[in-house]
Scaffold this motif. Structure first.
Motif, mmCIF file in Angstrom:
data_model
loop_
_atom_site.group_PDB
_atom_site.id
_atom_site.type_symbol
_atom_site.label_atom_id
_atom_site.label_comp_id
_atom_site.label_asym_id
_atom_site.label_seq_id
_atom_site.Cartn_x
_atom_site.Cartn_y
_atom_site.Cartn_z
ATOM 1 N N GLU A 1 4.569 13.183 11.724
ATOM 2 C CA GLU A 1 3.151 13.291 12.067
ATOM 3 C C GLU A 1 2.876 12.407 13.284
ATOM 4 O O GLU A 1 3.122 11.197 13.248
ATOM 5 C CB GLU A 1 2.269 12.857 10.906
ATOM 6 C CG GLU A 1 0.782 12.928 11.234
ATOM 7 C CD GLU A 1 -0.114 12.302 10.181
ATOM 8 O OE1 GLU A 1 -1.332 12.168 10.453
ATOM 9 O OE2 GLU A 1 0.393 11.921 9.109
ATOM 10 N N LEU B 1 4.856 4.860 9.520
ATOM 11 C CA LEU B 1 5.365 5.085 8.171
ATOM 12 C C LEU B 1 6.814 5.527 8.232
ATOM 13 O O LEU B 1 7.160 6.457 8.958
ATOM 14 C CB LEU B 1 4.525 6.153 7.452
ATOM 15 C CG LEU B 1 4.965 6.543 6.025
ATOM 16 C CD1 LEU B 1 4.819 5.353 5.085
ATOM 17 C CD2 LEU B 1 4.165 7.733 5.531
ATOM 18 N N ARG C 1 8.248 9.080 9.363
ATOM 19 C CA ARG C 1 7.288 10.045 8.835
ATOM 20 C C ARG C 1 6.015 10.154 9.679
ATOM 21 O O ARG C 1 5.426 11.224 9.776
ATOM 22 C CB ARG C 1 6.890 9.653 7.399
ATOM 23 C CG ARG C 1 8.039 9.461 6.441
ATOM 24 C CD ARG C 1 8.817 10.730 6.229
ATOM 25 N NE ARG C 1 9.852 10.571 5.212
ATOM 26 C CZ ARG C 1 10.843 11.418 5.001
ATOM 27 N NH1 ARG C 1 10.957 12.502 5.758
ATOM 28 N NH2 ARG C 1 11.737 11.210 4.056
ATOM 29 N N ARG C 2 5.604 9.042 10.253
ATOM 30 C CA ARG C 2 4.310 9.005 10.941
ATOM 31 C C ARG C 2 4.412 8.019 12.101
ATOM 32 O O ARG C 2 4.966 6.928 11.963
ATOM 33 C CB ARG C 2 3.235 8.551 9.947
ATOM 34 C CG ARG C 2 1.803 8.818 10.337
ATOM 35 C CD ARG C 2 0.872 8.652 9.135
ATOM 36 N NE ARG C 2 -0.481 9.072 9.462
ATOM 37 C CZ ARG C 2 -1.531 8.257 9.503
ATOM 38 N NH1 ARG C 2 -1.400 6.965 9.197
ATOM 39 N NH2 ARG C 2 -2.721 8.716 9.829
ATOM 40 N N ALA D 1 -2.903 4.603 -3.593
ATOM 41 C CA ALA D 1 -1.776 5.503 -3.353
ATOM 42 C C ALA D 1 -1.951 6.237 -2.035
ATOM 43 O O ALA D 1 -0.997 6.471 -1.297
ATOM 44 C CB ALA D 1 -1.650 6.490 -4.506
ATOM 45 N N ALA D 2 -3.198 6.612 -1.710
ATOM 46 C CA ALA D 2 -3.451 7.320 -0.450
ATOM 47 C C ALA D 2 -3.119 6.445 0.744
ATOM 48 O O ALA D 2 -2.528 6.889 1.718
ATOM 49 C CB ALA D 2 -4.904 7.782 -0.395
ATOM 50 N N GLN D 3 -3.512 5.161 0.667
ATOM 51 C CA GLN D 3 -3.206 4.242 1.759
ATOM 52 C C GLN D 3 -1.703 4.040 1.903
ATOM 53 O O GLN D 3 -1.180 3.943 2.996
ATOM 54 C CB GLN D 3 -3.892 2.899 1.518
ATOM 55 C CG GLN D 3 -5.387 2.907 1.750
ATOM 56 C CD GLN D 3 -5.995 1.560 1.409
ATOM 57 O OE1 GLN D 3 -5.724 0.998 0.354
ATOM 58 N NE2 GLN D 3 -6.815 1.056 2.287
ATOM 59 N N ALA D 4 -0.990 3.963 0.775
ATOM 60 C CA ALA D 4 0.441 3.715 0.815
ATOM 61 C C ALA D 4 1.178 4.802 1.575
ATOM 62 O O ALA D 4 2.239 4.563 2.139
ATOM 63 C CB ALA D 4 0.979 3.597 -0.609
ATOM 64 N N LYS D 5 0.640 6.001 1.601
ATOM 65 C CA LYS D 5 1.288 7.104 2.296
ATOM 66 C C LYS D 5 0.998 7.096 3.798
ATOM 67 O O LYS D 5 1.585 7.853 4.535
ATOM 68 C CB LYS D 5 0.822 8.431 1.704
ATOM 69 C CG LYS D 5 1.234 8.629 0.247
ATOM 70 C CD LYS D 5 0.703 9.940 -0.292
ATOM 71 C CE LYS D 5 1.085 10.131 -1.747
ATOM 72 N NZ LYS D 5 0.530 11.387 -2.304
ATOM 73 N N LEU D 6 0.091 6.257 4.228
ATOM 74 C CA LEU D 6 -0.307 6.246 5.632
ATOM 75 C C LEU D 6 0.463 5.228 6.467
ATOM 76 O O LEU D 6 0.557 5.365 7.685
ATOM 77 C CB LEU D 6 -1.806 5.965 5.744
ATOM 78 C CG LEU D 6 -2.738 7.037 5.168
ATOM 79 C CD1 LEU D 6 -4.187 6.602 5.296
ATOM 80 C CD2 LEU D 6 -2.510 8.379 5.868
ATOM 81 N N TYR D 7 0.991 4.195 5.871
ATOM 82 C CA TYR D 7 1.710 3.181 6.644
ATOM 83 C C TYR D 7 2.722 2.466 5.765
ATOM 84 O O TYR D 7 2.641 2.497 4.537
ATOM 85 C CB TYR D 7 0.742 2.173 7.266
ATOM 86 C CG TYR D 7 0.096 1.245 6.257
ATOM 87 C CD1 TYR D 7 0.642 -0.011 5.991
ATOM 88 C CD2 TYR D 7 -1.046 1.628 5.561
ATOM 89 C CE1 TYR D 7 0.057 -0.853 5.060
ATOM 90 C CE2 TYR D 7 -1.636 0.794 4.636
ATOM 91 C CZ TYR D 7 -1.076 -0.450 4.393
ATOM 92 O OH TYR D 7 -1.647 -1.275 3.459
#
Length: 287
Positions: A65, A285, A19-20, A3-9
């Protein structure tokens, strides 16, 4: 993928809320090679640095970001155009292989920065495959448009299709001013929403114009006198939210008439290497 990786890209299209994003600041020592890299004029080191800082601040102000590229890459002023050396696919980043020989070191450098930013590497193009990000437009979650020209070849398209699992639709790009001057697919067209693009119709490949019409995608036309000042090079911050470079007033008016919210940045120095907002940013992202 955690889940953490999914929020990064993750960028399944080019118009969902940004988003990023990754950017690379210009370096004074690299700008000395501006003539060898075909820039239109000598950039002012202080002014170009100020413009880039202001662009980063604008994006941050939009709650995006901003990740700053740090990997060493000497003598390449084009390296600020970070959209070209990598494609952010569903499974991670695919490192491309630029058709412009002087940019061949960029994929390895951006790969280091992407891994540092939590974006895994999903693949890498090798010779004879050639592809630059400026020739690749993610139309939807299944389809990638690719321009074939001096910077991207059929071998590159074939390899990208294998690495990404996407359907690639190819379109021949015009010769225009020749091999020495950049002509990317994104020079001609930028998506702004699922049903809207901004484009320069006189150079748009016929099959691409037909595809847009078949899919019911509205086209905002860039006037002739604003094409070479990158009127068609527009970054979607979200559906019908556009970031443009200052200096194309008629294109801006037409976008606003199409219910597009337009934000602008000063890019007089940043654009001397023929790069607009899509070129200067590598979205990591969206959504």
């Amino acid at each position: 993928m955690s889940a953490a990786q999914a929020k990064l890209y993750g960028c399944s299209n080019m118009t969902a809320p940004l988003r990023r994003v990754l950017l690379r600041p210009p370096r004074i020592e690299d700008l000395r090679s501006w003539r060898e890299y075909g820039w239109r004029a000598k950039p002012d080191p202080a002014a170009i640095a100020h413009e880039h800082e202001a662009l980063c601040e604008l994006l941050t102000g939009e709650r995006v970001e901003v990740v700053v590229a740090q990997a060493p890459l000497k003598g390449d002023p084009d390296a600020i155009y970070v959209y070209d050396p990598a494609l952010i696919a569903d499974g991670g980043a695919v490192l491309l292989r630029p058709g412009k020989a002087g940019r061949r070191g960029e994929p390895e450098a951006i790969g280091t920065d992407l891994e540092r930013a939590g974006v895994p590497l999903a693949g890498k193009l090798e010779g004879p495959a050639l592809a630059e990000g400026g020739d690749l437009i993610r139309l939807d979650d299944r389809t990638l448009l690719a321009g074939l020209g001096y910077r991207t070849n059929q071998a590159g398209v074939t390899e990208l299709e294998r690495l990404t699992g996407l359907e690639l639709l190819t379109f021949d790009l015009p010769h225009w001013h020749g091999e020495s001057e950049v002509m990317h697919l994104l020079s001609l067209l930028s998506p702004l929403a699922a049903d809207l693009v901004v484009a320069y119709p006189p150079l748009l490949p016929t099959r691409l114009a037909q595809l847009l019409a078949q899919r019911g995608i509205e086209l905002v036309a860039v006037p002739d006198d604003e094409f070479e000042t990158m009127g068609a090079n527009v970054l979607a911050l979200g559906p019908r939210r556009a970031l443009v470079v200052e200096g194309n007033p008629e294109t801006r008016r037409r976008l606003e008439r199409a219910d597009v919210e337009v934000l602008a940045y000063e890019g007089r120095e940043l654009s001397k290497g023929d790069g607009g907002p899509t070129c200067l940013t590598c979205p990591l992202l969206r959504g």
